[in-house]
Design an enzyme around this catalytic site. Structure first.
Site, mmCIF file in Angstrom:
data_model
loop_
_atom_site.group_PDB
_atom_site.id
_atom_site.type_symbol
_atom_site.label_atom_id
_atom_site.label_comp_id
_atom_site.label_asym_id
_atom_site.label_seq_id
_atom_site.Cartn_x
_atom_site.Cartn_y
_atom_site.Cartn_z
ATOM 1 N N HIS A 285 2.321 2.652 -6.181
ATOM 2 C CA HIS A 285 1.747 3.909 -5.546
ATOM 3 C C HIS A 285 0.332 3.509 -4.817
ATOM 4 O O HIS A 285 -0.146 4.327 -4.028
ATOM 5 C CB HIS A 285 1.624 4.968 -6.574
ATOM 6 C CG HIS A 285 1.801 6.133 -6.065
ATOM 7 N ND1 HIS A 285 1.401 6.703 -4.646
ATOM 8 C CD2 HIS A 285 2.129 7.542 -6.515
ATOM 9 C CE1 HIS A 285 1.922 7.638 -4.347
ATOM 10 N NE2 HIS A 285 2.239 8.553 -5.394
ATOM 11 N N THR B 223 18.258 -5.030 -8.478
ATOM 12 C CA THR B 223 18.645 -5.134 -9.776
ATOM 13 C C THR B 223 19.946 -4.241 -10.142
ATOM 14 O O THR B 223 19.978 -3.091 -9.542
ATOM 15 C CB THR B 223 17.671 -4.990 -10.891
ATOM 16 O OG1 THR B 223 18.297 -5.338 -11.979
ATOM 17 C CG2 THR B 223 17.152 -3.646 -10.804
#
Length: 413
Positions: free
Chosen positions: A375, A323
């Site tokens: 994560h 992006t």
């Protein structure tokens, strides 16, 4: 009379919104002619006439319709209207009627050129002179004189406050409500889902864009002449990302239940701001495309996004997202993961900043990079190493050919 029903557009989509009718009530339509524009939670699509006939509209613009609902009806028994003749024959004259001789037309004087200030604008002579001299758009001036006449102080007020909308009342307390589109609802739901279902973390770095900008300046004209597209930043970032993803495959994977799904290919989603909201069309097998192929695909997908012509297939199945908030002036941000993907790369504004190079303070065009990652699947070592690899490739664009230093490739190091 046949029914035109809302078609099925995807397994998970149960309703759509009727955005716009393209044909009028009672209008004769041909087979396969586009009747209306519908919007699902993922894309905008068109509905065509299954038969030729007269259209009877059932749904209204703004209605939410279920899959299979009747959108319109077509009366196929109606006959097609006669085609309009280019020069319709005049009705036969009545022989008993006296002949009428048309008077000869007088020569019309040539049209006078329009004055600098439109003649339909009411303004005092002084105000008109200022408008002409300062080249002020008369439409931006709020008249305060009698019968809507523009006075001198009106023009001066417009010059002092050029951003003020004419006729708009100041310090209003009005509210305005609009129904959320299906696309905006989906974006909202998926963003909240990404925040609530992933262990999202963001790591930052910065990249010196000097080498890429010099390369673009040197070769952009020949690149445009040969390939027909501009040499932009997105091809460099896509290439660098693909090499880094292949070195750190966990960044290109996602979690499916209690399994990890790895990809040997890079389907890069490109975040595009479309008129109806954010969409993320996909560049398939970006790792196998050339720079020119990537730039052509970016232009194609961005154009379709602006015209609301993206299909569901073109927006599904990406493995990683890029992006670019820099086009809007963003200096730094923490992008949100595009689930079920596990990471997203955020590009930002290029800004000249003082940096230390070989012990000297120099001015360089710098860009902050951000990688948000899940994560649960990507450890800090992998995310940071991935971003550092992207940085290295961008600062040394000659490595984008092999994915490594050419001399090290030669020496097989």
């Amino acid at each position: 009379m046949i029914d035109i029903k809302v078609p099925a557009v995807g397994e998970s989509i149960s309703e759509v919104t009727l955005v716009k009718w393209l044909k009028g009530e009672g209008q004769y339509v041909d087979r396969d002619e586009v009747l209306a524009e519908l919007e699902s939670e993922k894309a905008t699509f068109e509905v065509n006439a299954e038969k030729a006939g007269t259209l009877k509209r059932v749904g209204k613009e703004g209605d939410t319709l279920k899959i299979g609902d009747v959108l319109a009806q077509i009366d196929e028994s109606a006959s097609a209207p006669a085609p309009a003749s280019a020069s319709a024959p005049a009705s036969a004259p009545d022989p008993s009627a006296p002949a009428v001789v048309a008077p000869a037309k007088q020569a019309q004087p040539a049209a006078k050129p329009q004055p600098a200030v439109q003649s339909d604008i009411k303004a005092t002579p002084v105000a008109a002179a200022i408008i002409t001299d300062k080249k002020v758009d008369a439409g931006s001036i709020t008249p305060s004189g009698a019968n809507g006449k523009i006075l001198k102080h009106d023009v001066l007020e417009a010059l002092e406050h050029p951003g003020r909308t004419p006729g708009k009342e100041l310090f209003t307390r009005q509210d305005r409500r609009e129904k959320m589109s299906n696309l905006r609802k989906t974006v909202s739901r998926r963003l909240v889902e990404a925040k609530n279902t992933t262990a999202m973390l963001t790591t930052f770095n910065e990249v010196d864009m000097s080498a890429i900008m010099a390369l673009r300046t040197k070769h952009k004209d020949k690149f445009k002449e040969k390939h027909g597209v501009n040499l932009g930043f997105m091809s460099f970032f896509t290439k660098a990302t693909c090499y880094a993803l292949q070195e750190w495959p966990a960044v290109n994977a996602y979690i499916d239940g209690d399994e990890l799904v790895y990809h040997d290919y890079c389907d890069i989603s490109i975040a595009v701001s479309a008129p109806k909201g954010l969409v993320v069309p996909v560049i398939r097998n970006a790792e196998s495309l050339s720079m020119a192929d990537i730039e052509k695909k970016v232009v194609e997908l961005a154009t379709k996004a602006r015209d609301n012509k993206l299909s569901l297939e073109e927006m599904q199945g990406g493995t990683f997202t890029i992006t670019n908030g820099g086009v809007f002036g963003s200096l730094m941000s923490t992008p949100i993961i595009n689930i079920p993907q596990s990471a997203i790369l955020g590009m930002h504004k290029i800004e000249e900043r003082p940096v230390v190079v070989n012990g000297q303070i120099v001015i360089r065009p710098m860009m902050y990079l951000a990688v948000s990652y899940d994560h649960r699947i990507i450890d800090g070592r992998e995310s940071v190493s991935f971003l550092v690899r992207v940085k290295e490739l961008l600062e040394n664009p000659d490595q984008l050919l092999f994915g490594k230093d050419p001399l090290k490739a030669l020496l097989e190091l």
